[in-house]
Design an enzyme around this catalytic site. Structure first.
Site, mmCIF file in Angstrom:
data_model
loop_
_atom_site.group_PDB
_atom_site.id
_atom_site.type_symbol
_atom_site.label_atom_id
_atom_site.label_comp_id
_atom_site.label_asym_id
_atom_site.label_seq_id
_atom_site.Cartn_x
_atom_site.Cartn_y
_atom_site.Cartn_z
ATOM 1 C CB CYS A 1 -0.936 0.003 1.206
ATOM 2 S SG CYS A 1 -1.934 -1.488 1.307
ATOM 3 C CG HIS B 1 -1.995 4.318 5.102
ATOM 4 N ND1 HIS B 1 -1.903 4.275 3.724
ATOM 5 C CD2 HIS B 1 -2.121 3.022 5.507
ATOM 6 C CE1 HIS B 1 -1.973 3.022 3.315
ATOM 7 N NE2 HIS B 1 -2.110 2.231 4.371
ATOM 8 C CD GLU C 1 -1.742 7.458 9.220
ATOM 9 O OE1 GLU C 1 -1.287 8.247 8.368
ATOM 10 O OE2 GLU C 1 -2.728 6.715 9.002
ATOM 11 C CE LYS D 1 -5.954 4.267 2.188
ATOM 12 N NZ LYS D 1 -5.059 5.415 2.407
ATOM 13 C CG HIS E 1 -6.543 0.796 1.208
ATOM 14 N ND1 HIS E 1 -5.590 1.472 0.475
ATOM 15 C CD2 HIS E 1 -5.846 0.101 2.157
ATOM 16 C CE1 HIS E 1 -4.390 1.208 0.961
ATOM 17 N NE2 HIS E 1 -4.528 0.376 1.977
ATOM 18 C CG PHE F 1 -0.184 -5.846 4.134
ATOM 19 C CD1 PHE F 1 -0.716 -5.074 5.151
ATOM 20 C CD2 PHE F 1 -1.014 -6.772 3.519
ATOM 21 C CE1 PHE F 1 -2.035 -5.217 5.549
ATOM 22 C CE2 PHE F 1 -2.335 -6.929 3.902
ATOM 23 C CZ PHE F 1 -2.843 -6.148 4.923
#
Length: 411
Positions: A163, A302, A313, A334, A339, A398
């Site tokens: 991502c 994010h 975050e 998002k 996403h 990830f």
């Protein structure tokens, strides 16, 4: 010190718009691009929602032969690149194509093609597998196809960091131009993974929201968040060396002034709970930009709408900004787009550039329940007019891949 890098072109195809103008209008109008999945039958799935590119017909953009030979992810990349390059005004008359790079990433590549051809192999046998299977599915092909589309012959790479892929592509493009290796780089990302095997993989690892209410599925920083919603699309930015852009009279949207990247070295999917390395990526970006925490006006987080991501975050932002974290506006878009995995950072970078251009902060839509652990100014539900000089965008992938870019109003 290096050369200065500016943004001279933007292109996008997203769940809320077929181009940048429509996508930004969708942000302004608080449009939610999430709806029932139409690309495959979800009868046996808990996950019913995704953020698809609406009413998409490849024949609106490609001839039948070309459409058949391009995975959906490459199609999106080319469409966004056409818009960005056209917007930039780059041509053979004003630019040396030997010094135009292509840094276009995808987190997964041609997953739809992979699924289709594996089914062919299982049902019809190996002799029926398409000779285009590999060229359509490998993750570097969006970059390769964009290069072929325009005849750009500079460095061409595809960074795969889940991502964070397109944020890393933008950051590495920035570094490459800053060091004088290219004059222009077409940078960004693309993704098209809304298929049964893609949804099954994320669903079975408990990463996706099972909500059937599209307005309560992707709800970053909301206390009731329970997973992300998969999106698709592409975002492309034209990065250009300042003097090159000025010489040809290009429109300059903003300046890219900082990039930072780190690795958690913690877990294959879960972020490090204390957010330490996410914070270090942001700190590196601030150091590269030669700015202080107090200079940051807005962060496009994010913000995936998973419990762990939004919590860690938040911790990372607090760690790197300290007391200034109370004064910085935060939001995640998002809720609008879902996403977009490897394309998320690029689309969100475009949102940041448009935010600077319009001097407004995008809201975190559909936010209702405050989470005491995510106690930031997340700009809920409504656009906020504000002076924006410096804007940051975060991506966390990830594998522990963290990326952060910083944009400044050009002057």
């Amino acid at each position: 010190m290096g050369k200065r890098v500016v943004i001279t072109g933007l292109g996008a195809i997203t769940p809320i718009g077929k181009n940048v103008k429509e996508t930004w209008k969708g942000i302004e109008n608080k449009k939610c691009g999430i709806d029932n999945i139409t690309l495959f039958d979800t009868e046996n799935f808990k996950t019913k929602l995704a953020a698809e590119v609406k009413q998409y017909n490849p024949l609106d953009y490609f001839d039948p032969k070309q459409a058949k030979r391009l995975d959906r992810s490459s199609q999106f990349a080319i469409i966004a690149a056409r818009e960005a390059v056209g917007d930039s005004g780059i041509s053979k008359e004003n630019t040396d194509y030997n010094r135009v790079g292509i840094f276009v990433s995808s987190g997964i590549g041609g997953l739809i093609t992979i699924q289709e051809q594996c089914e062919v192999n299982c049902v019809k046998g190996n002799k029926r597998v398409s000779p285009m299977f590999i060229p359509m599915s490998i993750a570097n092909m969006p970059a390769g196809n964009v290069a072929i589309e325009f005849g750009f012959k500079g460095e061409s790479i595809s960074i795969v960091t889940a991502c964070a892929s397109s944020t890393h592509a933008i950051g590495e493009a920035y570094k490459t131009i800053k060091q004088g290796y290219e004059d222009v780089i077409i940078a960004g990302g693309t993704e098209a993974s809304i298929c049964s095997v893609g949804i099954a993989g994320f669903e079975n690892m408990k990463a996706l929201s099972n909500s059937i209410d599209k307005n309560r599925a992707s709800i970053p920083f909301d206390k009731e968040r329970n997973g992300f919603v998969m999106g698709e699309g592409a975002g492309i930015l034209v990065l250009e060396e300042l003097e090159h852009a000025q010489k040809r009279g290009a429109k300059i949207y903003a300046e890219l002034v900082g990039f930072g990247a780190t690795t958690d070295a913690y877990h294959i999917t879960s972020p490090c709970p204390d957010g330490e390395c996410g914070a270090k990526a942001m700190a590196r970006a601030l150091q590269d930009a030669k700015i202080e925490p107090k200079d940051i006006d807005y962060i496009n987080a994010h913000g995936t709408s998973t419990h762990l991501n939004d919590l860690t975050e938040t911790k990372a932002i607090k760690t790197v900004l300290g007391d200034e974290s109370k004064n910085v506006m935060i939001s995640s878009t998002k809720g609008n787009t879902g996403h977009l995995l490897g394309a998320a950072g690029a689309v969100e970078a475009i949102v940041c550039v448009k935010a600077i251009e319009n001097q407004v902060v995008p809201p975190t839509i559909n936010y209702k329940e405050k989470d005491e652990e995510c106690d930031l100014d997340i700009v809920p539900n409504e656009l906020r007019k504000s002076k924006l000089d410096v804007v940051m965008s975060n991506s966390l992938g990830f594998g522990g891949h963290n990326g952060c870019v910083v944009f400044r109003k050009f002057c």
